[in-house]
Design an enzyme around this catalytic site. Structure first.
Site, PDB file in Angstrom:
ATOM      1  N   LYS A  70       0.825  -1.223  -0.147  1.00  0.00           N
ATOM      2  CA  LYS A  70       0.046   0.109  -0.075  1.00  0.00           C
ATOM      3  C   LYS A  70       0.863   1.190   0.078  1.00  0.00           C
ATOM      4  O   LYS A  70       0.407   2.183  -0.455  1.00  0.00           O
ATOM      5  CB  LYS A  70      -1.091  -0.016   1.166  1.00  0.00           C
ATOM      6  CG  LYS A  70      -2.139  -0.905   1.031  1.00  0.00           C
ATOM      7  CD  LYS A  70      -2.921  -0.687   2.374  1.00  0.00           C
ATOM      8  CE  LYS A  70      -4.526  -1.417   1.984  1.00  0.00           C
ATOM      9  NZ  LYS A  70      -5.283  -0.943   3.017  1.00  0.00           N
ATOM     10  N   ASP A 106     -10.487   3.716   1.802  1.00  0.00           N
ATOM     11  CA  ASP A 106     -10.709   3.383   2.939  1.00  0.00           C
ATOM     12  C   ASP A 106     -11.599   4.410   3.695  1.00  0.00           C
ATOM     13  O   ASP A 106     -12.620   4.071   4.616  1.00  0.00           O
ATOM     14  CB  ASP A 106      -9.511   2.908   3.840  1.00  0.00           C
ATOM     15  CG  ASP A 106      -8.764   1.561   3.340  1.00  0.00           C
ATOM     16  OD1 ASP A 106      -9.731   0.640   3.028  1.00  0.00           O
ATOM     17  OD2 ASP A 106      -7.871   1.384   3.647  1.00  0.00           O
TER      18      ASP A 106
END
Ligand SMILES: NC(=O)c1ccc[n+]([C@@H]2O[C@H](COP(=O)([O-])OP(=O)(O)OC[C@H]3O[C@@H](n4cnc5c(N)ncnc54)[C@H](OP(=O)(O)O)[C@@H]3O)[C@@H](O)[C@H]2O)c1
Length: 288
Positions: A70, A106
């Site tokens: 990520k 997210d």
């Protein structure tokens, strides 16, 4: 049917075999009759550069990125969306005609899941437990939406640094505390939303909970990011006292829905995605 025109989306990570994303995304593409297909690739930490060259050369259209890539993937992208820049991590990539743009869905996923249950958040106070990657991703988005955000973390310095980052970049009433019985008790008193962004309660420590049951009230919403198990001890306690709950699977589906919308420009069929995730978990014997 897969044809020469089908757009390819994928998730990269290591490990990846247990990812629910292929089930969730393919169910949504199929439901809406979109000519996309979604697969999972195991990409080892040291192979990321080659994988990203592959994304460009094969023209992979949309990508999800999970552990351990990520942060590392950022150096292989052409542009970053503001959210991803603030968070410093990317979980979604759009290949816009050869230009790779990184996003982090997210925060938006968590926000949508919360709005679904709580409606307008402007008058609400949120309490975030944890100051790691997930907390960071959600805090930047949430701080702009709620009246007040308190971040409680075992390591105070981390909460303090995150709260400062959020205040400096997006603003909002954001405070940091060391996680202790006293601070928890004090902060819970006037809180509407509680988010567990720690692994407390995760398998195999399923008996653990970050919040004693006696501190929970029916007028709160409890959001647990842990998705293994889906119904954690925290959520069981919350349901027992009549508190509204959101589980980690819902978060997973909503952040996937946000990725889907970036790639397709079409509103994601969240219910279909949720059903697909549950069906797959039943097939694996994870839920009944
Ligand atoms: N549902 C979803 O889609 C989704 C998405 C992302 C993450 N998650 C889940 O969210 C959780 C956190 O993930 P992450 O990526 O943010 O992890 P992370 O970056 O490793 O951060 C972990 C956080 O939890 C705290 N913590 C760890 N063990 C603790 C304990 N025993 N008591 C109190 N605090 C503790 C850490 O505090 P220190 O700073 O003191 O170490 C840190 O703030 C995980 O369970 C993960 O599976 C779910």
């Amino acid at each position: 049917m897969i044809t020469g025109r089908t757009k390819l989306c994928a998730v990269i990570g290591d490990p990846i075999e247990h990812s629910l994303s292929p089930c969730i995304q393919n169910a949504a593409f199929k439901h809406l009759g979109l000519d996309y297909v979604y697969v999972a690739f195991r990409v080892r930490y040291e192979d990321l550069e080659w994988a990203m060259r592959g994304v460009r050369s094969l023209g992979i259209y949309g990508l999800n990125v999970t552990m351990p890539h990520k942060i590392g993937v950022i150096q292989h992208l052409d542009r970053l969306d503001l959210e991803a820049k603030l968070v410093g991590a990317v979980n979604t990539i759009l290949n816009d005609g050869g230009v790779l743009v990184g996003y982090n869905t997210d925060g938006l996923g968590a926000l949508k899941a919360l709005q679904e249950v709580e409606g307008d958040l402007r008058a609400k106070k949120a309490l975030m437990i944890g100051a790691g990657g997930a907390s960071r991703a959600i805090s930047f988005t949430l701080a702009r939406e709620v009246r007040e955000l308190s971040i409680l973390n075992r390591t105070y310095e981390r909460a303090k640094a995150l709260a400062e980052d959020v205040r400096r970049t997006v603003g909002g009433d954001v405070r940091a505390y060391r996680l202790s019985d006293e601070t928890l008790r004090a902060e819970m008193r006037n809180t509407n939303i509680i988010i567990n962004a720690t692994p407390v309660g995760m398998h195999p420590n399923e008996d653990e909970t970050p919040i004693p049951r006696e501190l929970l009230r029916p007028d709160m919403t409890v959001f647990d990011l842990v998705y293994n198990p889906i119904e954690t001890r925290l959520l069981k306690d919350a349901k027992a006292v009549g508190t509204k709950t959101i589980d980690g699977l819902t978060m997973l589906v909503y952040q996937g829905a946000a990725s889907f919308e970036l790639w397709t420009g079409v509103k994601a069929p969240v219910g279909v995605m949720m059903d697909a995730a549950k069906e797959e978990l039943k097939r694996r014997g994870v839920i009944n």
